[in-house]
Design a protein around this motif. Structure first.
Motif, PDB file in Angstrom:
ATOM      1  N   ALA A  39      71.251  36.124  45.347  1.00 17.07           N
ATOM      2  CA  ALA A  39      72.639  36.575  45.163  1.00 17.07           C
ATOM      3  C   ALA A  39      72.963  36.673  43.670  1.00 17.07           C
ATOM      4  N   LEU A  40      72.519  35.710  42.893  1.00 17.20           N
ATOM      5  CA  LEU A  40      72.779  35.730  41.452  1.00 17.20           C
ATOM      6  C   LEU A  40      72.039  36.892  40.794  1.00 17.20           C
ATOM      7  N   LEU A  41      70.834  37.154  41.253  1.00 21.23           N
ATOM      8  CA  LEU A  41      70.060  38.287  40.736  1.00 21.23           C
ATOM      9  C   LEU A  41      70.810  39.600  40.925  1.00 21.23           C
ATOM     10  N   ASP A  42      71.465  39.722  42.081  1.00 21.28           N
ATOM     11  CA  ASP A  42      72.225  40.938  42.368  1.00 21.28           C
ATOM     12  C   ASP A  42      73.458  41.048  41.481  1.00 21.28           C
ATOM     13  N   ALA A  43      73.986  39.887  41.097  1.00 19.31           N
ATOM     14  CA  ALA A  43      75.287  39.872  40.428  1.00 19.31           C
ATOM     15  C   ALA A  43      75.201  39.808  38.906  1.00 19.31           C
ATOM     16  N   ASP A  44      74.101  39.330  38.369  1.00 21.31           N
ATOM     17  CA  ASP A  44      74.055  39.035  36.936  1.00 21.31           C
ATOM     18  C   ASP A  44      72.741  39.533  36.326  1.00 21.31           C
ATOM     19  N   ASP A  45      72.837  40.491  35.410  1.00 20.92           N
ATOM     20  CA  ASP A  45      71.639  41.057  34.772  1.00 20.92           C
ATOM     21  C   ASP A  45      70.851  40.017  33.985  1.00 20.92           C
ATOM     22  N   ARG A  46      71.542  38.979  33.507  1.00 14.19           N
ATOM     23  CA  ARG A  46      70.839  37.960  32.723  1.00 14.19           C
ATOM     24  C   ARG A  46      69.807  37.250  33.593  1.00 14.19           C
ATOM     25  N   ALA A  47      70.106  37.104  34.893  1.00 14.40           N
ATOM     26  CA  ALA A  47      69.145  36.482  35.805  1.00 14.40           C
ATOM     27  C   ALA A  47      67.880  37.338  35.889  1.00 14.40           C
ATOM     28  N   GLY A  48      68.062  38.649  35.912  1.00 13.49           N
ATOM     29  CA  GLY A  48      66.920  39.552  35.948  1.00 13.49           C
ATOM     30  C   GLY A  48      66.034  39.400  34.728  1.00 13.49           C
ATOM     31  N   ALA A  49      66.662  39.242  33.566  1.00 13.20           N
ATOM     32  CA  ALA A  49      65.895  39.081  32.327  1.00 13.20           C
ATOM     33  C   ALA A  49      65.121  37.769  32.335  1.00 13.20           C
ATOM     34  N   ILE A  50      65.752  36.733  32.859  1.00  7.36           N
ATOM     35  CA  ILE A  50      65.077  35.422  32.946  1.00  7.36           C
ATOM     36  C   ILE A  50      63.852  35.536  33.853  1.00  7.36           C
ATOM     37  N   LEU A  51      64.032  36.230  34.970  1.00  5.07           N
ATOM     38  CA  LEU A  51      62.930  36.375  35.922  1.00  5.07           C
ATOM     39  C   LEU A  51      61.783  37.195  35.326  1.00  5.07           C
ATOM     40  N   ALA A  52      62.120  38.244  34.603  1.00  4.32           N
ATOM     41  CA  ALA A  52      61.091  39.090  33.980  1.00  4.32           C
ATOM     42  C   ALA A  52      60.261  38.285  32.991  1.00  4.32           C
ATOM     43  N   ASP A  53      60.939  37.428  32.245  1.00  4.19           N
ATOM     44  CA  ASP A  53      60.260  36.571  31.291  1.00  4.19           C
ATOM     45  C   ASP A  53      59.287  35.627  32.007  1.00  4.19           C
ATOM     46  N   ALA A  54      59.753  35.045  33.098  1.00  5.53           N
ATOM     47  CA  ALA A  54      58.908  34.116  33.863  1.00  5.53           C
ATOM     48  C   ALA A  54      57.717  34.846  34.468  1.00  5.53           C
ATOM     49  N   ARG A  55      57.949  36.068  34.948  1.00  6.48           N
ATOM     50  CA  ARG A  55      56.850  36.835  35.553  1.00  6.48           C
ATOM     51  C   ARG A  55      55.787  37.201  34.535  1.00  6.48           C
ATOM     52  N   ALA A  56      56.210  37.413  33.289  1.00  6.33           N
ATOM     53  CA  ALA A  56      55.233  37.720  32.238  1.00  6.33           C
ATOM     54  C   ALA A  56      54.278  36.552  32.052  1.00  6.33           C
ATOM     55  N   LEU A  57      54.825  35.347  32.043  1.00  9.74           N
ATOM     56  CA  LEU A  57      53.966  34.170  31.917  1.00  9.74           C
ATOM     57  C   LEU A  57      53.090  34.006  33.157  1.00  9.74           C
ATOM     58  N   ASP A  58      53.655  34.254  34.343  1.00  8.37           N
ATOM     59  CA  ASP A  58      52.869  34.172  35.584  1.00  8.37           C
ATOM     60  C   ASP A  58      51.652  35.096  35.501  1.00  8.37           C
ATOM     61  N   ALA A  59      51.889  36.316  35.046  1.00  7.32           N
ATOM     62  CA  ALA A  59      50.805  37.301  34.964  1.00  7.32           C
ATOM     63  C   ALA A  59      49.724  36.833  33.997  1.00  7.32           C
ATOM     64  N   LEU A  60      50.163  36.220  32.917  1.00  8.09           N
ATOM     65  CA  LEU A  60      49.202  35.713  31.942  1.00  8.09           C
ATOM     66  C   LEU A  60      48.370  34.579  32.534  1.00  8.09           C
ATOM     67  N   LEU A  61      49.023  33.680  33.229  1.00  8.51           N
ATOM     68  CA  LEU A  61      48.305  32.530  33.793  1.00  8.51           C
ATOM     69  C   LEU A  61      47.306  32.971  34.864  1.00  8.51           C
ATOM     70  N   ARG A  62      47.605  34.065  35.547  1.00  4.31           N
ATOM     71  CA  ARG A  62      46.674  34.556  36.577  1.00  4.31           C
ATOM     72  C   ARG A  62      45.378  35.080  35.968  1.00  4.31           C
ATOM     73  N   GLU A  63      45.375  35.273  34.658  1.00  4.74           N
ATOM     74  CA  GLU A  63      44.148  35.757  34.020  1.00  4.74           C
ATOM     75  C   GLU A  63      43.109  34.659  33.857  1.00  4.74           C
ATOM     76  N   ALA A  64      43.505  33.402  34.023  1.00  3.80           N
ATOM     77  CA  ALA A  64      42.538  32.310  33.875  1.00  3.80           C
ATOM     78  C   ALA A  64      41.443  32.465  34.912  1.00  3.80           C
ATOM     79  N   PRO A  65      40.177  32.306  34.507  1.00  2.41           N
ATOM     80  CA  PRO A  65      39.083  32.458  35.475  1.00  2.41           C
ATOM     81  C   PRO A  65      39.133  31.338  36.515  1.00  2.41           C
ATOM     82  N   VAL A  66      38.697  31.664  37.716  1.00  2.00           N
ATOM     83  CA  VAL A  66      38.680  30.695  38.813  1.00  2.00           C
ATOM     84  C   VAL A  66      37.232  30.370  39.161  1.00  2.00           C
ATOM     85  N   ALA A  67      36.905  29.072  39.219  1.00  2.77           N
ATOM     86  CA  ALA A  67      35.541  28.648  39.573  1.00  2.77           C
ATOM     87  C   ALA A  67      35.219  29.085  40.992  1.00  2.77           C
ATOM     88  N   ALA A  68      34.123  29.788  41.158  1.00  2.00           N
ATOM     89  CA  ALA A  68      33.728  30.226  42.499  1.00  2.00           C
ATOM     90  C   ALA A  68      32.557  29.366  42.986  1.00  2.00           C
TER      91      ALA A  68
END
Lengths: 152, 196
Positions: A39-68
Motif C-alpha cells: 500500500a505504501l509503495l502505491d502511495a509514496d514514490d520514496r518507497a519505490g526508490a528505497i526498494l530499487a536501492d535494496a534490489r540493486a544490492l540483492d542483485a549484487l549479492l546473487r553474483e556470489a558463486p555457490v558451492a556445487a
C-alpha cells in the motif's frame, strides 16, 4: 524495529528498515507487513526508490558463486539413503554357512530376523540410523549372540 | 519457504512428506530427487558458515544422514529445506564452537571504509569480490544473511534457527547488508543504473 500490526499502515521509516534487512522483494518480508508495504509503495514514490536501492544490492549479492556438490559427495549421500531390505538377503549375509546348521536354529534365526525387519520402532528425529538399519542391526546382534553361544 | 498462511494446508509440505516417505521405503528415485534438490543448498549453507569446503562436505553428509533417520516418521509440519537448513546450521555451529572458530561478537560499524573493489571488475573477479565481502562478515551476520537471502528462509524461521528474536535477526541482516553495501560500493553502481 517491532513488527507493524497487521492491517495498520506502514511508516516510511519502518519500510526502509524492512528493505534494509530483508532486501527488495516484499514477498520476503514478514507476512504481517507485506500488505501495508505494498500500500505504501502505491502511495509514496520514496518507497519505490528505497526498494530499487535494496534490489540493486540483492542483485549484487546473487553474483556470489555457490558451492556445487561434486559426484563423490552426491554418491556418499545417496549411499546412506534407506534401502529396501529383503529378509532373505539379510539372513544370507548373517549366516553364510547356514546349510550346516540344524533346522530348528535356522528357523529361529529366520523368524527373529523377520520380526526385527518387520518391526517399526519409532526413531528420534535426529537419530543417525535408518529404520531398515536399526532392524538389521537387531538381526545382526542376534546372529552374533547365537554364534557366541554355540561356540562357532 | 516464505511465511505462508498458517491456517491453510501447505501442499508443498504434503508433497515433501510423500517424497520423503517414498525415500524411507527405499525408493531410489525419491532419494535421488531429494538429494539433487536439497544437497546444493545444504552444501552452500555449510560452506558459508564454515568457510571450509571439506568441512562443509562432512556437515552436508551428516545433515542428510539425519534426514534419512527422520524419514520414516516425517510429519508434514515443515518443509524439508527448512528442516535441513536448521540441522545444517546447528551442525556447523556446533563444530565451529568446539573448534573455537565462531564468535558471537559484533564488529563496530565502519565509519570510514577503505575503497571497495574496482568497478571495472567483471565476471569471475566480480563474483569473487562479492564472495570475499560476504566471507568477511562477522559470523552471526554472515549466518543470518545466508539463512534468509541465500537459503530463502522466512525471518521467523531464520530467527528460530538461530534461537534469536525476529528483531535481533532484522538487526543482524541490516548490519550485514550495510557492511556489504559499503564494502562493495564501487560494484553496485552498474546494477543500480540497470534497475533505476
Amino acid at each position: 524495529m517491532s513488527e507493524t500490526p497487521m492491517n495498520a499502515t506502514l511508516s516510511l521509516e519502518r519500510f526502509a528498515a524492512l528493505a534494509d534487512a530483508y532486501g527488495g522483494d516484499v514477498d520476503a518480508w514478514p507476512v504481517g507487513e507485506r500488505d501495508a508495504a505494498r500500500a505504501l509503495l502505491d502511495a509514496d514514490d520514496r518507497a519505490g526508490a528505497i526498494l530499487a536501492d535494496a534490489r540493486a544490492l540483492d542483485a549484487l549479492l546473487r553474483e556470489a558463486p555457490v558451492a556445487a556438490p561434486d559426484a563423490a559427495l552426491t554418491g556418499r549421500v545417496l549411499a546412506q539413503a534407506p534401502r529396501r531390505v529383503d529378509w532373505r538377503d539379510a539372513l544370507a549375509e548373517l549366516l553364510p554357512f547356514r546349510a550346516a546348521w540344524p533346522a530348528p536354529a535356522l528357523l529361529s534365526a529366520a523368524l527373529l530376523a523377520g520380526l526385527a525387519l518387520g518391526g517399526l520402532a519409532p526413531l528420534d528425529e535426529f537419530a543417525g540410523a535408518t529404520e531398515a538399519s536399526v532392524a538389521l542391526g537387531d538381526a545382526i546382534a542376534f546372529g552374533e549372540d547365537w554364534l557366541e553361544e554355540t561356540g562357532s | 519457504m516464505r511465511d505462508a498462511d498458517p491456517d491453510s494446508p501447505d501442499a508443498e509440505h504434503a508433497q515433501d512428506a510423500a517424497l520423503l516417505g517414498a525415500a524411507s521405503r527405499g525408493d531410489r528415485r525419491a532419494s535421488r530427487a531429494l538429494v539433487e534438490r536439497e544437497l546444493p543448498r545444504v552444501l552452500a549453507l555449510a560452506e558459508r558458515m564454515t568457510r571450509d569446503r571439506a568441512e562443509a562436505q562432512d556437515i552436508a553428509q551428516d545433515a542428510f544422514l539425519r534426514l534419512w533417520g527422520a524419514a520414516a516418521d516425517w510429519r508434514p509440519r515443515a518443509r524439508i529445506g527448512t528442516w535441513l537448513a536448521t540441522v545444517t546450521y546447528r551442525l556447523a555451529l556446533d563444530r565451529l564452537r568446539r573448534a573455537r572458530r565462531w564468535s558471537d561478537a559484533e564488529m563496530p560499524e565502519i565509519a570510514d571504509p577503505a575503497p571497495g573493489p574496482d568497478a571495472a571488475l567483471i565476471g569471475r573477479d566480480r563474483a569473487r569480490a562479492v564472495d570475499a565481502a560476504i566471507r568477511a562478515l562477522p559470523d552471526r551476520q554472515r549466518a543470518a544473511l545466508a539463512l534468509v537471502h541465500e537459503q530463502g528462509l522466512s525471518g521467523r524461521d531464520a530467527a528460530a534457527t538461530m534461537e534469536i528474536s525476529e528483531d535481533a535477526l532484522e538487526s543482524l541482516l541490516a548490519r550485514a547488508r550495510r557492511r556489504l553495501r559499503q564494502g562493495l560500493a564501487g560494484l553496485d553502481a552498474p546494477e543500480r543504473e540497470k534497475i533505476g
